[in-house]
Motif scaffolding. Structure first.
Motif, PDB file in Angstrom:
ATOM      1  N   ARG A  75      10.833  21.954  31.734  1.00  4.89           N
ATOM      2  CA  ARG A  75      10.589  20.679  31.061  1.00  4.89           C
ATOM      3  C   ARG A  75       9.294  20.812  30.284  1.00  4.89           C
ATOM      4  N   TRP A  76       9.298  20.297  29.051  1.00  2.00           N
ATOM      5  CA  TRP A  76       8.146  20.444  28.178  1.00  2.00           C
ATOM      6  C   TRP A  76       7.832  19.151  27.441  1.00  2.00           C
ATOM      7  N   ALA A  77       6.569  19.009  27.084  1.00  2.09           N
ATOM      8  CA  ALA A  77       6.118  17.906  26.243  1.00  2.09           C
ATOM      9  C   ALA A  77       6.273  18.319  24.783  1.00  2.09           C
ATOM     10  N   VAL A  78       6.531  17.338  23.932  1.00  2.85           N
ATOM     11  CA  VAL A  78       6.576  17.551  22.482  1.00  2.85           C
ATOM     12  C   VAL A  78       5.394  16.809  21.894  1.00  2.85           C
ATOM     13  N   GLU A  79       4.481  17.571  21.311  1.00  2.00           N
ATOM     14  CA  GLU A  79       3.230  17.020  20.784  1.00  2.00           C
ATOM     15  C   GLU A  79       3.220  17.141  19.261  1.00  2.00           C
ATOM     16  N   ARG A  80       2.841  16.071  18.587  1.00  2.21           N
ATOM     17  CA  ARG A  80       2.723  16.079  17.127  1.00  2.21           C
ATOM     18  C   ARG A  80       1.405  16.765  16.764  1.00  2.21           C
ATOM     19  N   THR A  81       1.450  17.762  15.888  1.00  3.88           N
ATOM     20  CA  THR A  81       0.228  18.517  15.575  1.00  3.88           C
ATOM     21  C   THR A  81      -0.775  17.700  14.771  1.00  3.88           C
ATOM     22  N   GLU A  82      -0.323  16.788  13.924  1.00  7.53           N
ATOM     23  CA  GLU A  82      -1.253  16.065  13.060  1.00  7.53           C
ATOM     24  C   GLU A  82      -2.251  15.215  13.830  1.00  7.53           C
ATOM     25  N   ASP A  83      -1.855  14.706  15.022  1.00  5.50           N
ATOM     26  CA  ASP A  83      -2.770  13.831  15.766  1.00  5.50           C
ATOM     27  C   ASP A  83      -2.837  14.143  17.265  1.00  5.50           C
ATOM     28  N   GLY A  84      -2.119  15.188  17.729  1.00  6.68           N
ATOM     29  CA  GLY A  84      -2.153  15.558  19.137  1.00  6.68           C
ATOM     30  C   GLY A  84      -1.422  14.600  20.059  1.00  6.68           C
ATOM     31  N   GLU A  85      -0.664  13.645  19.496  1.00  4.66           N
ATOM     32  CA  GLU A  85       0.077  12.656  20.295  1.00  4.66           C
ATOM     33  C   GLU A  85       1.325  13.280  20.904  1.00  4.66           C
ATOM     34  N   VAL A  86       1.561  13.011  22.193  1.00  2.00           N
ATOM     35  CA  VAL A  86       2.824  13.399  22.823  1.00  2.00           C
ATOM     36  C   VAL A  86       3.859  12.362  22.407  1.00  2.00           C
ATOM     37  N   VAL A  87       4.886  12.832  21.687  1.00  2.00           N
ATOM     38  CA  VAL A  87       5.911  11.913  21.177  1.00  2.00           C
ATOM     39  C   VAL A  87       7.247  12.065  21.893  1.00  2.00           C
ATOM     40  N   GLY A  88       7.363  13.093  22.748  1.00  2.00           N
ATOM     41  CA  GLY A  88       8.639  13.275  23.422  1.00  2.00           C
ATOM     42  C   GLY A  88       8.601  14.337  24.496  1.00  2.00           C
ATOM     43  N   GLY A  89       9.787  14.566  25.042  1.00  2.00           N
ATOM     44  CA  GLY A  89       9.961  15.592  26.062  1.00  2.00           C
ATOM     45  C   GLY A  89      11.256  16.342  25.818  1.00  2.00           C
ATOM     46  N   LEU A  90      11.286  17.587  26.242  1.00  2.00           N
ATOM     47  CA  LEU A  90      12.472  18.439  26.169  1.00  2.00           C
ATOM     48  C   LEU A  90      12.716  19.032  27.537  1.00  2.00           C
ATOM     49  N   GLY A  91      13.964  19.346  27.810  1.00  2.00           N
ATOM     50  CA  GLY A  91      14.276  20.012  29.065  1.00  2.00           C
ATOM     51  C   GLY A  91      15.468  20.933  28.911  1.00  2.00           C
ATOM     52  N   ILE A  92      15.487  21.958  29.730  1.00  2.00           N
ATOM     53  CA  ILE A  92      16.668  22.798  29.914  1.00  2.00           C
ATOM     54  C   ILE A  92      16.846  22.912  31.420  1.00  2.00           C
TER      55      ILE A  92
END
Length: 186
Positions: free
Chosen positions: A75-92
């Motif tokens: 499971r991983w966090a999805v972070e937007r590079t422009e502002d460092g905000e976590v906008v989502g999550g991914l999983g396998i």
């Protein structure tokens, strides 16, 4: 799709970083997993998280489990590079009940919907996953979850049918194989 590095610690795309969850991500994760608009579509294995303390416990469990998971599971966090905000999550993870099929899943906080983040991050994770000696990934979505179905297609997944084999719910099933990603990059 931008430059994708191997999944040592993170994957990078043009606009995003896919990285491991951290304990200080609890507030950001709650803006995803604590919101009915997101959690109503999740499988019964993951319900809506009540508050930041509970989200911290969930994150700690994910963080502790990660090193023991056979890649490409995790499971991983999805972070937007422009502002460092976590906008989502991914999983396998392995799909129940037989735990043979690997499921790719994604969740975004509602204010990040419609920007292509789920498909961008999903494509990066799929590319990395296929370096881990697997031959297919699945995604499942409830039949009326048009956003998830659209994302699965944008990732390059093909519809393979409908089943109630997973989670005892009627689900649309999508699949992607390494040859599908090779065809996309041509």
């Amino acid at each position: 799709m931008g430059n994708v590095r191997s999944m040592g610690d993170e994957l990078t795309t043009e606009r995003l970083v896919v990285r491991e969850w951290r304990p200080d991500d609890a507030a950001a994760a709650l803006s995803i997993y604590g919101v009915d608009k997101v959690t109503r579509w999740l499988t019964p294995a993951m319900g809506q998280v009540a508050d930041e303390a509970a989200m911290g416990l969930v994150l700690n469990a994910w963080i502790e489990a990660q090193p023991n998971m056979m890649p490409p599971r995790g499971r991983w966090a999805v972070e937007r590079t422009e502002d460092g905000e976590v906008v989502g999550g991914l999983g396998i993870r392995l799909l129940p009940p037989y735990e043979e099929d690997l499921e790719l899943s994604w969740q975004l906080r509602p204010d990040a919907w419609g920007n292509g983040y789920a498909s961008e991050a999903g494509k990066a994770l799929v590319s990395w996953a296929f370096t881990q000696e697997i031959d297919e990934l699945f995604a499942v979505a409830r039949p009326n979850n048009t956003r998830a179905i659209g994302t699965a297609k944008r990732i390059g997944m093909s519809w393979v049918g409908e089943t109630d084999k997973y989670y005892n719910l009627r689900m649309q099933v999508f699949r992607i194989r390494p040859s599908d990603t090779a065809e996309q990059s041509r």
